[in-house]
Design an enzyme around this catalytic site. Structure first.
Site, short mmCIF file in Angstrom:
data_model
loop_
_atom_site.label_atom_id
_atom_site.label_comp_id
_atom_site.label_asym_id
_atom_site.label_seq_id
_atom_site.Cartn_x
_atom_site.Cartn_y
_atom_site.Cartn_z
CG HIS A 231 5.80 1.92 -6.92
ND1 HIS A 231 5.02 1.85 -5.80
CD2 HIS A 231 5.99 3.25 -7.15
CE1 HIS A 231 4.76 3.08 -5.38
NE2 HIS A 231 5.32 3.94 -6.19
CG HIS A 270 3.41 -2.36 3.25
ND1 HIS A 270 4.03 -1.25 3.74
CD2 HIS A 270 2.74 -1.98 2.14
CE1 HIS A 270 3.73 -0.22 2.95
NE2 HIS A 270 2.96 -0.62 1.97
CG ASP A 324 -0.96 -4.03 -4.43
OD1 ASP A 324 -1.77 -3.19 -4.86
OD2 ASP A 324 0.26 -3.82 -4.36
#
Ligand code: ACO
Length: 389
Positions: A231, A270, A324
């Site tokens: 996560h 994603h 990220d």
């Protein structure tokens, strides 16, 4: 015999949705992720408009209250946040006596301690839940900054009334007032990570609040859930990979070898976005700016080459940079050590967790899914402990 039709449905539906993938568990007006169009919306506003014109304080208010604050509401809210960002002696002691602990674990424990010390949490009424939630939105960033400060061997820094929340996050972690650019970048990072659909940590907060537990417990659950590398945490690994690659000339070989070995490149792909993550687009601009300012252009050029290579190889499968990929580079340039990246994520996501927990409990249904028993049905003969092999 008449049976409850809902129950029959449940009994007949023996399908297992591992990880609840594809299962809708609640309705929400807080935020919306459009994975096909690459849009992130908070309460109807595009993330691009919010990050360009707004501040984290306004965004947190918007998520929790459903509308952007007027001047009076803004002033009252920022006062609550500022007051909350002054940490109590118990929390400061906890942080400084456990400065060797993992930042996310320490944050989780600090939030839990706050709950244990707040009598309102014992029998929380709706109004108390909201008050405590808003205070947590102010406290969590201060805790994260203080964890960084303690790890660096500094002394606790009280928040400055002149600074925004983002500014105080940098000030409380370094003891130095930040320049305007760093404060703005931190502010945008906080806005970008504030809410993102029904992710694991948000879901975890809903499960806890659905028992009519208190908001401290909901956020403690959420932080514990965020800690896992599936996560939070991909930004740290993405940054390390870019650093390891070192220069653009090395990219094709390293990425090519990794893909051949079926390794995942952190910061790409994603579950929801099958196009460029809108948060990554915004962060990329900042990553370029801060790396130029800090003389780390090579880092950015290497990242750009990784992005080009990945899009060339996997763009057709809907694999693009996610939030990220560039956030680690931005946090690094703001002086944060990689092991605290996930806790910074929590500092921002606190507002989304609070908003969604309050929304869920206002039309509450206890979460109680089922699992399919595949063990022995017995009955087996019970053997007393003294007679077992
Ligand atoms: N690197 C290499 N290949 C990838 C990557 C990646 N990062 N992501 C997906 N692929 C590949 C898959 O292996 C799959 O290949 P296949 O067709 O040969 O089987 C193909 O691309 C399609 O993948 P999807 O099914 O779209 O990916 P999925 O939805 O299963 O996974 C996930 C999404 C878990 C995020 C994945 O992309 C991944 O592990 N990325 C790296 C970790 C990461 O960056 N996580 C942060 C996500 S953002 C956040 O949580 C804040």
């Amino acid at each position: 015999m008449h049976e409850n039709p809902k129950r029959i449905n449940i009994m007949e539906a023996n399908t297992i949705y591992k990880g609840l993938e594809g299962v809708t568990v609640s309705e929400t007006k807080v935020g919306f992720v459009d994975g096909e169009a690459g849009r992130l919306v908070y309460r109807g506003y595009n993330i691009e408009d919010l990050t360009e014109h707004s501040s984290y304080e306004e965004v947190a208010y918007l998520l929790i209250n459903g509308h952007l604050p007027n001047a009076k509401e803004y002033q009252d809210f920022t006062q609550v946040l500022r007051k909350s960002s002054e940490l109590s002696k118990e929390v400061v002691d906890l942080i400084w006596t456990h400065s060797e602990s993992h930042p996310t674990s320490l944050l989780r424990t600090a939030v839990s301690l706050l709950g244990a010390n707040d009598r309102r949490a014992d029998h929380a009424l709706d109004k108390d839940q909201k008050d405590m939630g808003m205070e947590l939105v102010g406290k969590i960033p201060a805790i994260v900054s203080s964890i960084r400060r303690a790890k660096d061997g500094g002394k606790y820094v009280s928040p400055s009334p002149e600074l925004s929340m983002a500014g105080n996050m940098l000030y409380q972690s370094t003891g130095k007032k930040p320049d305007k650019t760093s404060e703005r970048i931190m502010d945008v990072c906080l806005m970008l990570h504030a809410d993102h659909g029904s992710n694991a940590s948000t879901f975890s907060s809903l499960v806890t609040i659905s028992t009519l537990s208190d908001i401290y417990s909901a956020l403690t659950s959420a932080i514990g859930t965020l800690k896992g590398p599936l996560h939070g945490g991909a930004n740290e690994m993405a940054l390390k990979l870019i650093m390891k690659i070192g220069k653009p000339e090395n990219v094709e070989k390293v990425i090519g070898d990794m893909l051949q070995k079926k390794e995942k490149i952190m910061g790409f792909g994603h579950r929801v976005y099958k196009v460029y993550d809108p948060r990554a687009k915004i962060l990329k601009g900042f990553a370029r700016e801060v790396t130029q300012k800090n003389g780390k252009e090579l880092l950015f050029q290497t990242a750009q080459k990784v992005e080009d290579t990945m899009i060339m190889k996997l763009g057709s499968k809907g694999i693009f940079p996610n939030v990220d990929f560039y956030s680690g580079m931005v946090y690094d340039s703001l002086g944060f050590h990689p092991d605290i990246f996930t806790a910074i994520f929590a500092a921002s996501r606190a507002s989304g967790w609070v908003a969604r927990s309050l929304e869920y409990v206002s039309d509450n249904k206890l979460f109680r899914p089922r699992s399919s028993y595949i063990g022995e049905r017995g009955p087996k003969e019970y053997i007393p402990i003294g007679k077992r092999n």
